[in-house]
Design a protein around this motif. Sequence first.
Motif, short mmCIF file in Angstrom:
data_model
loop_
_atom_site.label_atom_id
_atom_site.label_comp_id
_atom_site.label_asym_id
_atom_site.label_seq_id
_atom_site.Cartn_x
_atom_site.Cartn_y
_atom_site.Cartn_z
N ILE A 1 0.85 -1.20 0.00
CA ILE A 1 0.00 0.00 0.00
C ILE A 1 0.88 1.25 0.00
N GLY A 2 1.89 1.26 0.86
CA GLY A 2 2.81 2.40 0.90
C GLY A 2 3.55 2.57 -0.40
N ALA A 3 3.91 1.45 -1.03
CA ALA A 3 4.62 1.52 -2.31
C ALA A 3 3.74 2.15 -3.38
N GLY B 1 -4.44 -5.95 -6.86
CA GLY B 1 -5.61 -5.84 -7.70
C GLY B 1 -5.75 -4.41 -8.22
N THR B 2 -6.55 -4.26 -9.26
CA THR B 2 -6.69 -2.95 -9.89
C THR B 2 -7.19 -1.90 -8.91
N GLU B 3 -8.26 -2.20 -8.19
CA GLU B 3 -8.84 -1.23 -7.25
C GLU B 3 -7.92 -1.02 -6.05
N GLY B 4 -7.33 -2.11 -5.57
CA GLY B 4 -6.44 -2.01 -4.41
C GLY B 4 -5.21 -1.17 -4.69
N PHE B 5 -4.75 -1.19 -5.94
CA PHE B 5 -3.61 -0.34 -6.32
C PHE B 5 -4.06 1.10 -6.54
N ALA B 6 -5.21 1.28 -7.17
CA ALA B 6 -5.64 2.62 -7.58
C ALA B 6 -5.87 3.54 -6.40
N ARG B 7 -6.46 3.01 -5.32
CA ARG B 7 -6.80 3.88 -4.19
C ARG B 7 -5.57 4.56 -3.57
N PRO B 8 -4.57 3.81 -3.13
CA PRO B 8 -3.40 4.49 -2.55
C PRO B 8 -2.61 5.28 -3.59
N TYR B 9 -2.58 4.79 -4.84
CA TYR B 9 -1.86 5.51 -5.89
C TYR B 9 -2.47 6.90 -6.09
N LEU B 10 -3.80 6.96 -6.21
CA LEU B 10 -4.47 8.25 -6.41
C LEU B 10 -4.37 9.13 -5.17
#
Length: 742
Positions: free
Chosen positions: A600-602, A642-651
Amino acid sequence: MSELIGRESAAREITILVGRQRLTTLIGAGGVGKTRLALDVAARLSSQFDDDVSVVQLAAVGSVGDALAVLPVGATSVDAFVDAVGASRALIVLDNCEHVIDEAREFVSEVLRRCPGVTILATSRQRLSLRGEAVRTVTPLALRPSAIRRSGWHEPSDAARLFLGRAGLVVPDDEVTDLDAVEDVCALLGGIPLAIELAAARLALLSVGELRARLRTSVRMLADARTADGVRQASLWNSIAWSYDLCSVEEQRVWRALSIFSAPLSLDDIESLIVEIVGGAVDPLELVSDLVDKSVLVRLGGRSSSFTLLESLKEYGRTQAEESSEIDAFQRLRLEWCRSLALRAEVNWMSDQQASLSAQLARSLPDLRLAVAWGVTHPDAIDSILDLLLAAWRPLVETQGRIADLLSWLDAVLARLRRPMGRAAVTAHIVHAYLTGMARGLDAARPRFALARGLADEIGYADAVVYAEAAEAILSPVEEAHVALLEDAIERGSSGEHGITVSGMRISLILVHDQLGHVGEADVLLSEWMRRSTLSGERNEQMFVLTGLAITAFLRRDMDRAADLASRALALAEGEDPSLAVSMNLETLAAVAEARGDRIGAARLLGVADEVARVVGGRDTVLEEVSIDRPRLEERLREELGTEGFARPYLDGADAARRDAFAATRVIAPAAPERRTHPLDGLTRRELEIHDLVAEGLTNAEIAQSLTVSMRTVEWHVQNILMKRGFTSRVQIVLWKRGAET
């Protein structure tokens, strides 16, 4: 009167000021809203003056006396007006003083002297310069900041609110729904209320999108516009022409010349340009002061004074320059100014001026582009362009990532040169080859390096052959032979060859040693480099070398060292504008976080890194050859989260960077897992070795001999150990060791 938009706080402040001061002057550019604000203030104060408020309109008359004649008191001279007013308490709004400034000044002076109950609120494009005069500048309406636009915020700016309000009088509200287009229109008009009202009137013929497209070409389309209520106002163009006519011959020429500059200019720059424009007979500071007083030049806020013209004034000035056949002379003036800026950046790059020079280069990019575009079509300007590019290329690459721009400019210049070429042209070919390698890979660069070496041989320029070989080596897979090659190039370039950056080769030598596993040699060179850079006051080069070492440490899977070096690099960026090195260090920390299990931090760190890279305009850098494989890192994170799991912290990370331009520089190294609680867990392998030897009581000389490294290397590691452990002396290491053993 119509609603006062975007001036509420200013109106309150000026109302209080006018209640205390006998003379207040509102100054600002034509159409900026001085009259509207003055009338609002007068309405707020009318009860304090028993409704005795007189508005003296000077815009359409030839003298103050003509304006006084239409007032209820029927005066036709200052004496008659004074007799009529006497000792009564009254407020006089003296509007548009600029075209009768001397007469207005005399009128105000006499009235204030002879009528103790009178207060005057004047509007003008320049101050009256009378004793006791309070001056407030009326600025354009607030526009939407770009950072807010990027975040997707849709609350209209003050300028957009005015446009929408006036548009509603021309077309139904549901016809103007593109707020981005409205904000663009207001920005193109510089937030000037008159221009915005005239533009809104054009919605009777054009959509807001079509209006934006036309305004990107010229504001002259507003010349014959009418306001929404059908009353013809003075056009924006006529208003500007009025201001121009009020200027002296020297002021008009300076206005025309400065109109071609896109970037704000410092006071020093403007003063030096004025000497070039009108000669030394005029005091440059006084001329700047006069142009500011006449609301031609606008002073911008910031750490130091800088000045610009509103876009509409620039367009008018450029038109006048073209009509007077001066445009080529002013284009050449801009080219020489850009060249001077670049040379100043080259000479002072390794100093405490680095940050301000980098910021000025960034602001001046539009001028650089236009100067090069003009210069390549004028054969006698080619040498100046070469000087400019050779001086500016490294700062522009390091802090702005402008490799594509530089390659385009060099292509245009080099295509116009013929053999045999001079030394500067040969050096430009080397730089072009090097940048080609950075942008397109070593295979694309090899033919260009070969061409550069051939051109150098033609004129007997032996040093350039070595420079070309060293530059090619920097882009190539590391080899032992590169050490001697770089050392030779550094020695040859130490004489200060124009366009050859010895500092860059010194950094490359450190990185080569580190990649070859010569950690001791790399640390010695790094320690000396950091010492020199710190003394000089520069930060960017320090950050650059730490960035490269952090990436190399990560590739060796030394996560502690990678996180430490990347965090040190980011600490150097604290308080400065984001740069490519900031983005790359954030990527390194993201890779470390992923390796430690903090996905998540990454992802969040990648979001911050990408936003920083987008803001500074690119990702190309010499360090791409030792990158962390950013695409593969993101691919793994998407697979794991996953797509959503990556998108949230990235955004979340990208949004944080958009809200605060410096947020990226305050990111700390990703924390190690909680199980790493031993006091020595933060030390690298080499630091652990040296820590144990210090704990045994060995001196630095004895440790150096034991590990076969230099004294400087040991000293550097000892300082790092003390810092990481929070100790102030090596004695504490010895005492800790004894306590741990008992």
